[in-house]
Scaffold this motif. Structure first.
Motif, PDB file in Angstrom:
ATOM      1  N   ILE A   1       1.437  -3.060 -13.011  1.00 54.69           N
ATOM      2  CA  ILE A   1       0.924  -4.219 -13.757  1.00 54.69           C
ATOM      3  C   ILE A   1       1.153  -5.498 -12.961  1.00 54.69           C
ATOM      4  O   ILE A   1       0.256  -6.346 -12.846  1.00 54.69           O
ATOM      5  N   ARG A   2       2.331  -5.626 -12.381  1.00 58.12           N
ATOM      6  CA  ARG A   2       2.614  -6.827 -11.572  1.00 58.12           C
ATOM      7  C   ARG A   2       1.724  -6.867 -10.334  1.00 58.12           C
ATOM      8  O   ARG A   2       1.245  -7.933  -9.945  1.00 58.12           O
ATOM      9  N   HIS A   3       1.501  -5.702  -9.730  1.00 53.45           N
ATOM     10  CA  HIS A   3       0.592  -5.642  -8.576  1.00 53.45           C
ATOM     11  C   HIS A   3      -0.809  -6.061  -8.996  1.00 53.45           C
ATOM     12  O   HIS A   3      -1.473  -6.833  -8.290  1.00 53.45           O
TER      13      HIS A   3
ATOM     14  N   PHE B   1       2.246 -13.025  -2.396  1.00 51.33           N
ATOM     15  CA  PHE B   1       3.115 -12.586  -3.482  1.00 51.33           C
ATOM     16  C   PHE B   1       4.032 -11.448  -3.042  1.00 51.33           C
ATOM     17  O   PHE B   1       3.581 -10.477  -2.447  1.00 51.33           O
ATOM     18  N   ASP B   2       5.306 -11.602  -3.347  1.00 51.98           N
ATOM     19  CA  ASP B   2       6.259 -10.515  -3.215  1.00 51.98           C
ATOM     20  C   ASP B   2       6.524 -10.053  -4.643  1.00 51.98           C
ATOM     21  O   ASP B   2       7.224 -10.726  -5.402  1.00 51.98           O
ATOM     22  N   ILE B   3       5.932  -8.919  -5.027  1.00 50.19           N
ATOM     23  CA  ILE B   3       6.018  -8.550  -6.443  1.00 50.19           C
ATOM     24  C   ILE B   3       7.440  -8.218  -6.882  1.00 50.19           C
ATOM     25  O   ILE B   3       7.720  -8.218  -8.085  1.00 50.19           O
ATOM     26  N   THR B   4       8.328  -7.960  -5.920  1.00 53.73           N
ATOM     27  CA  THR B   4       9.722  -7.730  -6.301  1.00 53.73           C
ATOM     28  C   THR B   4      10.374  -9.026  -6.774  1.00 53.73           C
ATOM     29  O   THR B   4      11.424  -8.998  -7.406  1.00 53.73           O
ATOM     30  N   ALA B   5       9.725 -10.155  -6.457  1.00 57.15           N
ATOM     31  CA  ALA B   5      10.268 -11.450  -6.863  1.00 57.15           C
ATOM     32  C   ALA B   5       9.504 -12.029  -8.049  1.00 57.15           C
ATOM     33  O   ALA B   5       9.559 -13.222  -8.321  1.00 57.15           O
ATOM     34  N   THR B   6       8.764 -11.174  -8.754  1.00 55.59           N
ATOM     35  CA  THR B   6       8.018 -11.607  -9.930  1.00 55.59           C
ATOM     36  C   THR B   6       8.540 -10.885 -11.168  1.00 55.59           C
ATOM     37  O   THR B   6       9.185  -9.839 -11.064  1.00 55.59           O
TER      38      THR B   6
ATOM     39  N   LEU C   1       0.830  -1.210   0.000  1.00 53.26           N
ATOM     40  CA  LEU C   1       0.000   0.000   0.000  1.00 53.26           C
ATOM     41  C   LEU C   1       0.860   1.253   0.000  1.00 53.26           C
ATOM     42  O   LEU C   1       0.589   2.203  -0.722  1.00 53.26           O
ATOM     43  N   VAL C   2       1.900   1.285   0.796  1.00 53.38           N
ATOM     44  CA  VAL C   2       2.749   2.476   0.901  1.00 53.38           C
ATOM     45  C   VAL C   2       3.930   2.400  -0.069  1.00 53.38           C
ATOM     46  O   VAL C   2       4.227   3.359  -0.776  1.00 53.38           O
ATOM     47  N   ASN C   3       4.607   1.253  -0.137  1.00 50.85           N
ATOM     48  CA  ASN C   3       5.806   1.139  -0.953  1.00 50.85           C
ATOM     49  C   ASN C   3       5.534   0.898  -2.432  1.00 50.85           C
ATOM     50  O   ASN C   3       6.291   1.342  -3.289  1.00 50.85           O
ATOM     51  N   VAL C   4       4.461   0.181  -2.743  1.00 52.03           N
ATOM     52  CA  VAL C   4       4.152  -0.138  -4.133  1.00 52.03           C
ATOM     53  C   VAL C   4       3.204   0.893  -4.732  1.00 52.03           C
ATOM     54  O   VAL C   4       3.456   1.453  -5.795  1.00 52.03           O
TER      55      VAL C   4
END
Length: 236
Positions: free
Chosen positions: A110-112, A140-145, A1-4
Motif C-alpha cells: 500500500i505504501r509503495h 521516496f524511501d517507503i521504509t521512512a513513510t 523492485l527486488v526488496n519491496v
C-alpha cells in the motif's frame, strides 16, 4: 523492485541491463516496477510466463549493449499485460488487495502504491500521455513513510461512526505520510486530522484537507480517484 516487490526473477534481466547504459537501465527498472506491481502484486498472475521474455531480453541486452531498444521489452510486457492483467482485473483487485491489515507485506504494498502515485502526480496532472515519468526531485524511501487512517483505525468511543467502521481499512481511507510530518493524532476526528494533513509534504495526502467532511461518500470518491490515476500510471 527486488526488496519491496520481492521479484527476484528480475535478477538476470537487471544484471544484463547494466550493459545498456545508465539512462536505459533506469528506464528498464521503472518499466519492471510498474509491470510487476500490476501483473503479480495486484492481479496475482503466475510468474512462469515471464521467464522466457526475461531471458530473451537479457541476452539481447548483452549482445547489443547501448543499442538495445527498450520498446522491445515494453512490447512483450504489454502483450502479457493484455492477456493476463487487463485494466478491469487490475482495477477490481486494487480495491480488494490494498486493504490495511496486520500483514506487513500488504501494508508495504500500500505504501509503495501511494508513493508511486505521488511520484507520478505531476506527470499525471500535466497530460498522462506516453510513458509515465516520475518526479525525480523527490525520491521516496517507503521504509521512512507511515500509513495514516483518515477515519481513525481506533476511534474514540464518542466519535465512532457506524457507517465508517466497516470501511476504515479500505484504500480510500488510507494516506501516506513522511515520518517527519506525521503529527496527526491517530484517534482524532477528521476535523482535527485535516489540519495535520494540510501540512503534509505528500501532495496526495495534503489534498485531504480540501474535504469539508469525511463520510463513506468522500471515501469512495477518493478511492475512485486513486484507482483512476493508477490505471494511467501503471499502464504498460
Amino acid at each position: 523492485l527486488v526488496n519491496v516487490l520481492r521479484h527476484e526473477a528480475s535478477h538476470p534481466l537487471l544484471l544484463s541491463a547494466v550493459r545498456i547504459g545508465e539512462k536505459k537501465f533506469i528506464e528498464v527498472v521503472r518499466l519492471l516496477e510498474r509491470f510487476v506491481f500490476r501483473y503479480i502484486t495486484i492481479v496475482g498472475a503466475h510468474p512462469n510466463p515471464l521467464y522466457k521474455p526475461y531471458y530473451a531480453h537479457a541476452k539481447l541486452m548483452r549482445d547489443k549493449g547501448n543499442s538495445y531498444q527498450i520498446r522491445l521489452l515494453n512490447a512483450d510486457l504489454s502483450e502479457l499485460t493484455k492477456d493476463r492483467a487487463a485494466d478491469e482485473a487490475f482495477k477490481a483487485n486494487l480495491s480488494t488487495k490494498l486493504v490495511y491489515s496486520d500483514n506487513t507485506q500488504r501494508n508495504r504494498d500500500i505504501r509503495h502504491f501511494l508513493s508511486t502515485l505521488e511520484s507520478h502526480r505531476r506527470w499525471f496532472e500535466r497530460s498522462a500521455k506516453k510513458v509515465p515519468v516520475p518526479d525525480t526531485m523527490t525520491v521516496f524511501d517507503i521504509t521512512a513513510t507511515t500509513l495514516e487512517h483518515v477515519y481513525p483505525q481506533t476511534a474514540n468511543p464518542s466519535d465512532i461512526d457506524t457507517a465508517m467502521e466497516p470501511k476504515k481499512n479500505n484504500l480510500g481511507n488510507l494516506a501516506i505520510m513522511a515520518q517527519s510530518d506525521n503529527g496527526a493524532a491517530r484517534n482524532s476526528t477528521f476535523a482535527t486530522k485535516k489540519i495535520e494533513f494540510s501540512k503534509s509534504s505528500v501532495n496526495l495526502t495534503k489534498r485531504l484537507a480540501d474535504f469539508n467532511s469525511w463520510t463513506p461518500k468522500e471515501l469512495a470518491k477518493r478511492e475512485k480517484e486513486l484507482i483512476d490515476m493508477a490505471i494511467a500510471v501503471f499502464k504498460i
